[in-house]
Write a protein that holds these residues in place. Structure first.
Motif, mmCIF file in Angstrom:
data_model
loop_
_atom_site.group_PDB
_atom_site.id
_atom_site.type_symbol
_atom_site.label_atom_id
_atom_site.label_comp_id
_atom_site.label_asym_id
_atom_site.label_seq_id
_atom_site.Cartn_x
_atom_site.Cartn_y
_atom_site.Cartn_z
ATOM 1 N N SER A 1 1.014 -1.151 0.031
ATOM 2 C CA SER A 1 -0.057 -0.055 -0.014
ATOM 3 C C SER A 1 1.005 1.344 0.033
ATOM 4 O O SER A 1 0.350 2.185 -0.683
ATOM 5 C CB SER A 1 -0.918 0.108 1.354
ATOM 6 O OG SER A 1 -1.742 -1.119 1.181
ATOM 7 N N LEU A 2 2.076 1.176 0.578
ATOM 8 C CA LEU A 2 2.840 2.195 0.630
ATOM 9 C C LEU A 2 3.572 2.925 -0.719
ATOM 10 O O LEU A 2 3.376 3.962 -0.987
ATOM 11 C CB LEU A 2 4.041 2.084 1.602
ATOM 12 C CG LEU A 2 5.138 3.059 1.748
ATOM 13 C CD1 LEU A 2 4.476 4.671 1.829
ATOM 14 C CD2 LEU A 2 6.187 2.917 2.641
ATOM 15 N N ALA A 3 3.674 1.865 -1.419
ATOM 16 C CA ALA A 3 4.154 1.904 -3.093
ATOM 17 C C ALA A 3 2.957 2.719 -3.607
ATOM 18 O O ALA A 3 3.124 3.609 -4.415
ATOM 19 C CB ALA A 3 4.519 0.594 -3.614
ATOM 20 N N VAL A 4 1.667 2.313 -3.321
ATOM 21 C CA VAL A 4 0.510 2.768 -4.102
ATOM 22 C C VAL A 4 0.373 4.307 -3.601
ATOM 23 O O VAL A 4 0.037 5.336 -3.998
ATOM 24 C CB VAL A 4 -0.701 2.180 -3.861
ATOM 25 C CG1 VAL A 4 -1.907 3.022 -4.298
ATOM 26 C CG2 VAL A 4 -0.774 0.755 -4.390
ATOM 27 N N ALA A 5 0.387 4.655 -2.356
ATOM 28 C CA ALA A 5 0.432 6.013 -1.847
ATOM 29 C C ALA A 5 1.515 6.805 -2.308
ATOM 30 O O ALA A 5 1.103 7.939 -2.650
ATOM 31 C CB ALA A 5 0.597 6.038 -0.281
ATOM 32 N N ARG A 6 2.856 6.414 -2.519
ATOM 33 C CA ARG A 6 3.937 7.166 -3.039
ATOM 34 C C ARG A 6 3.592 7.539 -4.573
ATOM 35 O O ARG A 6 3.680 8.811 -4.679
ATOM 36 C CB ARG A 6 5.240 6.369 -3.105
ATOM 37 C CG ARG A 6 5.987 6.412 -1.886
ATOM 38 C CD ARG A 6 7.247 5.639 -2.260
ATOM 39 N NE ARG A 6 8.229 5.805 -1.038
ATOM 40 C CZ ARG A 6 9.606 5.688 -1.103
ATOM 41 N NH1 ARG A 6 10.059 4.974 -2.220
ATOM 42 N NH2 ARG A 6 10.425 5.912 -0.083
ATOM 43 N N ALA A 7 3.134 6.560 -5.271
ATOM 44 C CA ALA A 7 2.498 6.979 -6.573
ATOM 45 C C ALA A 7 1.421 8.025 -6.764
ATOM 46 O O ALA A 7 1.413 9.026 -7.446
ATOM 47 C CB ALA A 7 1.907 5.667 -7.301
#
Length: 262
Positions: free
Chosen positions: A41-47
């Protein structure tokens, strides 16, 4: 395929992660990540944070949404550009990722997806905008969960009021924040005006700010989306005393939405 520097400059405002067993050009079915690749989920938030900053910098990939599609059918780290799309606002990019990706811990997977995202963007944005992408990426990396996206500000001779919102990692709550700074002493205080599961909702609920008679008054954006979220959340304005906020004892007065508001 070469990047097109003459295409109509539509700002990038969304980045989504998809996956595919083959490549979309050959008819392989693509879908959101989760079956082949476990993207944190953190990768999606960064995007999401990166896309928002790119939009504000008018970074363009000729379409508004980047669909970064991971596939084990390409060599690891290979970017393959494609003209495939299902909607006119989509820009697909294929990216080679091995199935062993899932064996990494969460931190390594987040960093791998982040690297793939930046590598792909650098391939498709106009060369003169690569620096803007890198600047936005640096802000995302440095700001983390606390990164603030400015919305509006107001100032008098004595005070500065600023509205901003955050974009959390799911399932965290996005926050609409008010910060007031004494322009003489530089003493400042921050309070939360509103929280939501949707970052965009915070952005529209907090569209305008004024300083009047020792108070800060924040109102929803004067757009159709602002009016929609104001009605949905039954709010017409937030009022905060400057003195109480700077003393760390702020209480937020939330005025209800009025049916006849324009």
């Amino acid at each position: 395929m070469n990047r097109n520097t003459h295409a109509r400059p539509i700002p990038l405002d969304d980045i989504r992660y998809f996956e595919c067993e083959g490549v979309v050009d050959d008819g392989s079915y693509d879908h959101y990540t989760g079956r082949l690749f476990q993207v944190p989920s953190l990768a999606v938030a960064r995007a999401n944070r990166l896309a928002t900053l790119c939009y504000r910098r008018k970074v363009s990939i000729t379409k508004s949404c980047l669909y970064l599609c991971f596939t084990p059918a390409l060599p690891d780290g290979v970017v393959r550009l494609t003209d495939f799309r299902r909607e006119v606002w989509q820009r697909y990019v294929m990216y080679g990722l091995p199935l062993s990706f899932n064996q990494g811990d969460e931190e390594s997977r987040v960093e791998r997806v982040w690297m793939a995202t930046l590598q792909s963007l650098r391939e498709i944005v106009p060369s003169e905008q690569i620096e803007s992408v890198d600047e936005a990426a640096s802000l995302v990396e440095a700001g983390g969960e606390d990164l603030r996206f400015p919305l509006a500000s107001a100032k008098t001779k004595t005070h500065l009021a600023e509205l901003a919102y955050t974009m959390p990692t799911w399932p965290g709550m996005a926050r609409l924040l008010l910060t007031v700074t004494d322009r003489s002493s530089l003493v400042h205080g921050t309070c939360v005006l509103f929280e939501s599961k949707l970052s965009d909702e915070c952005g529209f609920v907090g569209g305008k700010v004024k300083i009047i008679d020792g108070n800060v008054i924040a109102r929803p954006a004067a757009s159709s989306q602002g009016r929609y979220y104001a009605k949905l959340n039954n709010v017409s304005s937030f009022v905060v005393s400057i003195e109480s906020l700077l003393q760390g004892k702020a209480s937020v007065i939330r005025n209800p939405h009025e049916a006849d508001e324009a």
